[in-house]
Design a protein around this motif. Structure first.
Motif: not given
Length: 313
Positions: A33, A35, A96, A98
Motif C-alpha cells: 500500500e 500511503e 485504486s 494500488s
C-alpha cells in the motif's frame, strides 16, 4: 501406427496441459500500500516525461487529452492506447492507487492480465512510490471522457494474452536507472530519464522477430518503427560524429530544431512536441550529458541489426 497415434495424442495432451497451466499462471505482485500524498504538479511533469499524454491522446482526430484511440501500427496488428481519464466505465475512474501502481510498474492490469508491450511499462519499473503517488494525483484531475478507445486489432496468435507471460519471461529487462557511483548528479539524472521515464530505448533499440528489445543493440537504432518511421543510433560516439553537443542536443530536445537548422520529423517530432519540450532546461541538459557519455559500450550492435542512419527523422 497405433504407437505413433498414441505418441501424437500424448504430445497433444501435454501441449494442452502446458497451455492451460500458462493461462492460469499468475503474474505480477500486489504492491504494498502506498500511503504517500501525491504532488499534482510533479505528477503532471512526470506524465509528460513518460509520454502518457503523447500516447494516450489522439491529436490527429482532435481527441480529448488521455482519452486514447491513436492507432499504433505494428507487424503484430494495430494497438489503440486506452482511455485513461477518470471515467469509471471507459477509463480508470474505478481504479485504486494500488491498481495504478501495478499497471505502471509491472504491466499488469487490475484484473491480473498482462498488458501488451506496446505499453512501455518495462521502462517504468523503477518508479518510486512517490513517483506513482504523484502521477496518480495528477490523473485524478483529468476530466472524464465517456468514449471508449477502439479495441486492439491484433490477430491470432498475438491476441492471446497468456502468450505474453512467456514474452515477459524472455524479454523484460531491468531499466537500469539506478545512480552510478562516481558519476555526476546531472549524468545520473540523465540516465534516470533516458533509461526510465523518457524511454528512449523503446524506439532507438532494435527488436527481434518477437518484438523484444535486443540487449546487444541498445541505442544502436531501429529502422522498423510503427508507421514506417526510423530511429537512428544514439550511441555516444555516433551522436558526437554527427556533430551533437550537450548544448545543441538539449536545445533540440526542447525546440525540435537541429544544429543544421532542420527540424525533427516523424515520431521524434511527436516526442518533442508532446513530451520533451515540457521538460526543464536542467533535465534536458542532463539527458544530453548522459547520451553523449552513456554507459552503453560502443559497438554493441549485433551484425544484421537495423542500419544506423545519419539524421534523426
Amino acid at each position: 501406427m497405433r504407437r505413433v497415434l498414441a505418441g501424437v495424442a500424448v504430445l497433444a495432451l501435454s501441449g494442452t496441459a502446458a497451455i492451460a497451466a500458462l493461462v492460469v499462471w499468475p503474474i505480477g505482485r500486489p504492491p504494498a500500500e502506498i500511503e504517500l500524498t501525491g504532488d499534482v504538479q510533479r505528477g503532471a511533469y512526470l506524465a509528460r516525461a513518460s509520454g502518457c499524454i503523447a500516447c494516450h491522446t489522439n491529436f490527429e482526430d482532435g481527441g480529448a487529452p488521455l482519452a486514447g484511440g491513436a492507432p499504433l501500427e505494428t507487424p503484430f496488428g494495430v494497438f489503440y492506447p486506452p482511455n485513461i481519464t477518470t471515467d469509471p466505465e471507459h477509463g480508470i475512474g474505478d481504479w485504486s492507487l494500488s491498481d495504478f501502481a501495478m499497471t505502471v510498474r509491472q504491466g499488469v492490469s487490475p484484473d491480473g492480465e498482462p498488458l501488451f508491450p506496446a505499453f512501455t511499462y518495462p521502462f517504468y519499473a523503477d518508479f518510486s512510490d512517490q513517483d506513482v503517488a504523484d502521477m496518480w494525483a495528477a490523473f485524478q484531475t483529468v476530466a472524464p471522457v465517456t468514449n471508449p478507445a477502439p479495441p486492439h486489432d491484433v490477430g491470432f496468435p498475438f491476441n492471446q494474452r497468456w502468450g505474453l507471460k512467456l514474452w515477459r519471461a524472455l524479454f523484460m529487462h531491468d531499466p537500469q536507472t539506478e545512480p552510478v557511483e562516481g558519476k555526476s548528479v546531472d549524468w545520473n539524472r540523465g540516465r534516470q530519464l533516458v533509461r526510465g521515464a523518457a524511454h528512449c530505448g523503446a524506439c532507438h533499440t532494435g527488436r527481434n522477430l518477437a518484438g523484444g528489445r535486443m540487449p546487444d543493440a541498445v541505442f544502436a537504432g531501429n529502422d522498423d518503427l510503427p508507421g514506417g518511421n526510423k530511429a537512428p543510433s544514439i550511441l555516444s560516439d555516433d551522436l558526437a560524429d554527427r556533430g551533437w553537443t550537450v548544448a545543441n542536443l538539449s536545445y533540440a530536445l526542447q525546440s525540435g530544431v537541429t544544429p543544421s537548422g532542420d527540424v525533427f520529423g516523424g515520431s521524434m517530432g511527436e516526442v518533442v512536441q508532446n513530451g520533451t519540450r515540457f521538460l526543464s532546461k536542467s533535465d534536458l541538459k542532463a539527458m544530453a550529458i548522459y547520451l553523449l557519455d552513456s554507459d552503453v559500450p560502443e559497438g554493441r550492435a549485433l551484425a544484421g541489426t537495423p542500419s544506423i542512419g545519419k539524421t534523426i527523422d
